[in-house]
Structures are given as structure tokens and as C-alpha cells.
Design a protein around this motif. Sequence first.
Motif, PDB file in Angstrom:
ATOM      1  N   HIS A  22      -4.712   3.610   5.941  1.00 52.99           N
ATOM      2  CA  HIS A  22      -3.611   4.355   6.127  1.00 52.99           C
ATOM      3  C   HIS A  22      -2.482   4.822   5.442  1.00 52.99           C
ATOM      4  O   HIS A  22      -1.424   5.067   5.241  1.00 52.99           O
ATOM      5  CB  HIS A  22      -3.719   4.989   7.554  1.00 52.99           C
ATOM      6  N   LEU A  23      -2.106   3.059   5.731  1.00 52.12           N
ATOM      7  CA  LEU A  23      -0.865   2.361   4.876  1.00 52.12           C
ATOM      8  C   LEU A  23      -0.334   2.813   3.877  1.00 52.12           C
ATOM      9  O   LEU A  23       0.155   2.707   2.911  1.00 52.12           O
ATOM     10  CB  LEU A  23      -0.530   1.615   5.275  1.00 52.12           C
ATOM     11  N   ASN A  24      -2.094   2.574   2.945  1.00 56.05           N
ATOM     12  CA  ASN A  24      -2.226   2.781   1.326  1.00 56.05           C
ATOM     13  C   ASN A  24      -1.398   4.361   1.548  1.00 56.05           C
ATOM     14  O   ASN A  24      -0.877   3.830   0.585  1.00 56.05           O
ATOM     15  CB  ASN A  24      -3.646   1.973   1.467  1.00 56.05           C
ATOM     16  N   ALA A  25      -2.507   4.893   1.920  1.00 55.47           N
ATOM     17  CA  ALA A  25      -1.915   6.612   1.562  1.00 55.47           C
ATOM     18  C   ALA A  25      -0.554   6.323   1.724  1.00 55.47           C
ATOM     19  O   ALA A  25       0.229   7.427   0.997  1.00 55.47           O
ATOM     20  CB  ALA A  25      -3.073   7.444   2.306  1.00 55.47           C
ATOM     21  N   VAL A  26      -0.276   6.256   2.665  1.00 54.63           N
ATOM     22  CA  VAL A  26       1.205   6.544   2.674  1.00 54.63           C
ATOM     23  C   VAL A  26       1.952   6.353   1.333  1.00 54.63           C
ATOM     24  O   VAL A  26       2.964   6.510   0.848  1.00 54.63           O
ATOM     25  CB  VAL A  26       2.317   6.540   4.339  1.00 54.63           C
ATOM     26  N   ILE A  27       1.639   4.609   1.473  1.00 61.59           N
ATOM     27  CA  ILE A  27       2.547   3.723   0.355  1.00 61.59           C
ATOM     28  C   ILE A  27       2.636   4.492  -1.255  1.00 61.59           C
ATOM     29  O   ILE A  27       3.421   4.899  -1.972  1.00 61.59           O
ATOM     30  CB  ILE A  27       2.128   2.555   0.475  1.00 61.59           C
ATOM     31  N   THR A  28       0.788   5.125  -0.967  1.00 57.80           N
ATOM     32  CA  THR A  28       0.389   5.917  -1.999  1.00 57.80           C
ATOM     33  C   THR A  28       1.709   6.928  -2.395  1.00 57.80           C
ATOM     34  O   THR A  28       2.096   7.341  -4.092  1.00 57.80           O
ATOM     35  CB  THR A  28      -0.577   5.992  -2.654  1.00 57.80           C
ATOM     36  N   PHE A  29       1.715   7.668  -1.652  1.00 56.78           N
ATOM     37  CA  PHE A  29       2.219   9.687  -1.419  1.00 56.78           C
ATOM     38  C   PHE A  29       3.969   9.228  -2.049  1.00 56.78           C
ATOM     39  O   PHE A  29       4.383   9.884  -2.309  1.00 56.78           O
ATOM     40  CB  PHE A  29       2.508   9.703   0.205  1.00 56.78           C
ATOM     41  N   ILE A  30       4.224   7.894  -0.571  1.00 55.52           N
ATOM     42  CA  ILE A  30       5.739   7.108  -1.710  1.00 55.52           C
ATOM     43  C   ILE A  30       5.769   7.383  -2.946  1.00 55.52           C
ATOM     44  O   ILE A  30       7.112   7.872  -3.405  1.00 55.52           O
ATOM     45  CB  ILE A  30       6.314   6.434  -0.290  1.00 55.52           C
ATOM     46  N   SER A  31       4.699   6.360  -3.350  1.00 54.78           N
ATOM     47  CA  SER A  31       4.992   6.126  -4.864  1.00 54.78           C
ATOM     48  C   SER A  31       4.795   7.568  -5.850  1.00 54.78           C
ATOM     49  O   SER A  31       5.514   7.757  -6.778  1.00 54.78           O
ATOM     50  CB  SER A  31       3.893   5.238  -5.409  1.00 54.78           C
ATOM     51  N   VAL A  32       4.408   9.122  -5.560  1.00 54.32           N
ATOM     52  CA  VAL A  32       4.260   9.706  -5.987  1.00 54.32           C
ATOM     53  C   VAL A  32       5.502  10.771  -6.082  1.00 54.32           C
ATOM     54  O   VAL A  32       6.008  11.229  -6.631  1.00 54.32           O
ATOM     55  CB  VAL A  32       2.838  10.310  -5.269  1.00 54.32           C
ATOM     56  N   VAL A  33       5.936  10.254  -4.293  1.00 50.52           N
ATOM     57  CA  VAL A  33       6.921  10.980  -4.336  1.00 50.52           C
ATOM     58  C   VAL A  33       8.788  10.541  -4.912  1.00 50.52           C
ATOM     59  O   VAL A  33       9.238  11.059  -6.158  1.00 50.52           O
ATOM     60  CB  VAL A  33       7.513  11.133  -3.319  1.00 50.52           C
ATOM     61  N   LEU A  34       8.372   8.993  -5.344  1.00 52.63           N
ATOM     62  CA  LEU A  34       9.475   8.872  -5.825  1.00 52.63           C
ATOM     63  C   LEU A  34       9.246   8.781  -7.533  1.00 52.63           C
ATOM     64  O   LEU A  34      10.744   9.676  -7.738  1.00 52.63           O
ATOM     65  CB  LEU A  34       9.532   7.384  -5.964  1.00 52.63           C
ATOM     66  N   ALA A  35       7.926   8.736  -8.329  1.00 52.63           N
ATOM     67  CA  ALA A  35       7.808   8.635  -9.767  1.00 52.63           C
ATOM     68  C   ALA A  35       8.340  10.271 -10.181  1.00 52.63           C
ATOM     69  O   ALA A  35       8.828  11.111 -10.860  1.00 52.63           O
ATOM     70  CB  ALA A  35       6.256   9.264  -9.408  1.00 52.63           C
ATOM     71  N   SER A  36       7.877  11.222  -9.412  1.00 53.25           N
ATOM     72  CA  SER A  36       8.326  12.632  -9.178  1.00 53.25           C
ATOM     73  C   SER A  36       9.788  13.036  -9.175  1.00 53.25           C
ATOM     74  O   SER A  36      10.771  13.989  -9.987  1.00 53.25           O
ATOM     75  CB  SER A  36       8.039  13.888  -7.764  1.00 53.25           C
ATOM     76  N   LEU A  37      10.536  11.851  -8.333  1.00 52.74           N
ATOM     77  CA  LEU A  37      11.809  12.440  -8.890  1.00 52.74           C
ATOM     78  C   LEU A  37      12.396  11.996 -10.011  1.00 52.74           C
ATOM     79  O   LEU A  37      13.509  12.444 -10.429  1.00 52.74           O
ATOM     80  CB  LEU A  37      13.068  11.430  -7.620  1.00 52.74           C
TER      81      LEU A  37
END
Length: 346
Positions: A22-37
Motif C-alpha cells: 500500500h505504501l509503495n502504491a501511495v509513493i508511486t501515485f505521488i510520483s505520478v502527480v509530481l511528474a504531471s505537475l
Amino acid sequence: MIALYFISYILNVFKVHLHSRHLNAVITFISVVLASLLVGTRPLDAGYDTKGYVEAYNLLDTNIFQSLLVIKQYFGVSIEPIFWGYAWLISKLGMTDTAFIFITAFLSILLTGIAYRKMDERYYYLSFIGVLFSGSFINLYGNAIRQGLAIPFFLLAFYHYMNGNNRKVYLYLIITFFIHQYTGILMALFFVVRLVPFRIYWILWFGCFLGAFIIASGLLNFIPGLSHYAKPGGLLYLVHPTYLEFPIYYLLLKRTDLMEDERFNRMIQFVAVVFLLQTLFIANIYAYNRIGLLRFIVEPIIYTRLFLKIKPEKASRQIVLAIFFAYGLSIFLSETVQTTLSSTSE
């Protein structure tokens, strides 16, 4: 903007040591958001293609068929109904052009991450970061956004190609073509890999070099359309690192056991074929980059596996992550990327 790179890197440094799904999924999602920004909040007149997308988006009519005429005016194509149908729908939902650019970046990167989860189930958290820190990332999701949205479906087709599921390969090939026709056409390279034994790639490499020499010299300019497409730039194009990349790549992989895995072997051969095609079209920067993006989007999986040969594995994960980060930062600071993300003068 640079801070986004550092934040993403630090998060993923910790992620290497985590064992919580679950933590891996959260960090991956944050990375996607940062990349999108990073790419999705660029100015509306940034780089090379963004302004054209924004102008076409703002002219989309309530009648989708009239909208296709607008698209053809800007991009010269009228057979990419999935991408422009998506853009038309976003427009009808009342989204601004700024929202369209960000949503497209976020959706493309998120879907790429999901596709990578299938392509490289065990180490996707490393290889996907390799994509986000690669030379292709900014151009795909911050400039050539039709191809960026097509890439996840290209990866899904690639996944089923490696597993021999031809029916799904054709399905995703059609979807890819209707999002970005050029990427769809290049997927024919899957079948080239099946037909051409890897042992004769050296012959093809020499043939591509010779073909590039002939094209760059202008000897084939009499062929209708070729002179415009090839855009010969003189023989200086032949002094290019691409010509050395394939031999190094070939020899490096032949010294490992990676090619003993049939699925991985197909991936390696596909990248090699893209190397060869890039060599042939090196005199045309448009074709060279569009072809190369398919190589850059797959290569992180291969390079991750190569680096993980270093023991202990936990240290090798940090090494590959640091290398991806350093490379990505150098690419981000380059003049080309800064131009892609910045406003352009009239």
C-alpha cells in the motif's frame, strides 16, 4: 520545478526499503502527480507543439465532424478519433485549455505506470521511475501529447506480444493507431523482430549505416518525397553516438543471461530493431525522435535488470535509482527541455 525531481527521488529512495504494497502504491501515485505537475502546468505557448494543441482544443466545435476539420488544419491528420474524441469530450465538459493540458499529462503518465506494472511486475517501481527520469519523458508528456497518451496502449500491446497473445496485440495496435497514427504504424516492428534472427543484426546495422550515408549525401533526392522527408543535413549526421550505441548494447547483453528469458529476449530484440531504424533515419530529427521514444520507453526495464546484477541487490537498487535520477536531472537542465517547458517568443 527542480524541487519536484528531488522530492520524487527522495521518496523513491525510501521506497526501495519498503515492503508495504500500500505504501509503495501511495509513493508511486505521488510520483505520478509530481511528474504531471512538472509537465502539465507548463505555459500554454510552451515548446514546439503545445500552442498548436491549445489552439485546436479551443476551436473544437459542438459538432465533432467540424472539429475534425480544425484538427486537420493544425496537424494534417484526421484519423486519430480516439485522441481527438477524448479532447472533444473534455471540451464539452467545460474544461479549460489549461485543465486539458494537465489532465492529459496526468492521465497519460498514470496509464503508463499501470501498463508498466504489467510489463515489469517485479521491479516496475524502479523501471517506471527510469521512464520519468528519462530523455523521453518531457517530450512525450510535455510536447508530443498524442504520442504520450498512445504509449500506455503501445506498452500493453508489447506486453501481449511478449506473451504471444496476437489477438490482444492487434486490439491495442488499433487503439494506439487511433490515438497517434505514427506510433501505431511503428508497432509493425513487433513482427520484424519475429522474422529477423538476432544473429544477423550486425548485417542490418551495416546496411542501415550505408543507407543513412546515401540519404545524407543526397544521392536519392530524385525519389519523390524522400528529399523532403529525409532532410539531408550533410555527412556530419554520420558522426553520431547512435552508431556506437547498438554495438555496445549488443555486446553488453550477449555477456549476460538476460537473453535466455524468451519474453525478455523479445524486448531486447525490439529495442535493437529501433536502434537500427533510428540509424537509418538519423538525418531527420522528427523521425529520429519519434522512433527513439519507443526505445526510451522500454529501455529502463532492460537497464534495471542489468544493474540488478550487482550484489547485494538492495544496494544495486539504490545505484540504479541514483543513475536514473542523475541522468534525468541532466536532461531536465538541458536547453532543449527548458525550451519545451517554457514560453516561446512569437
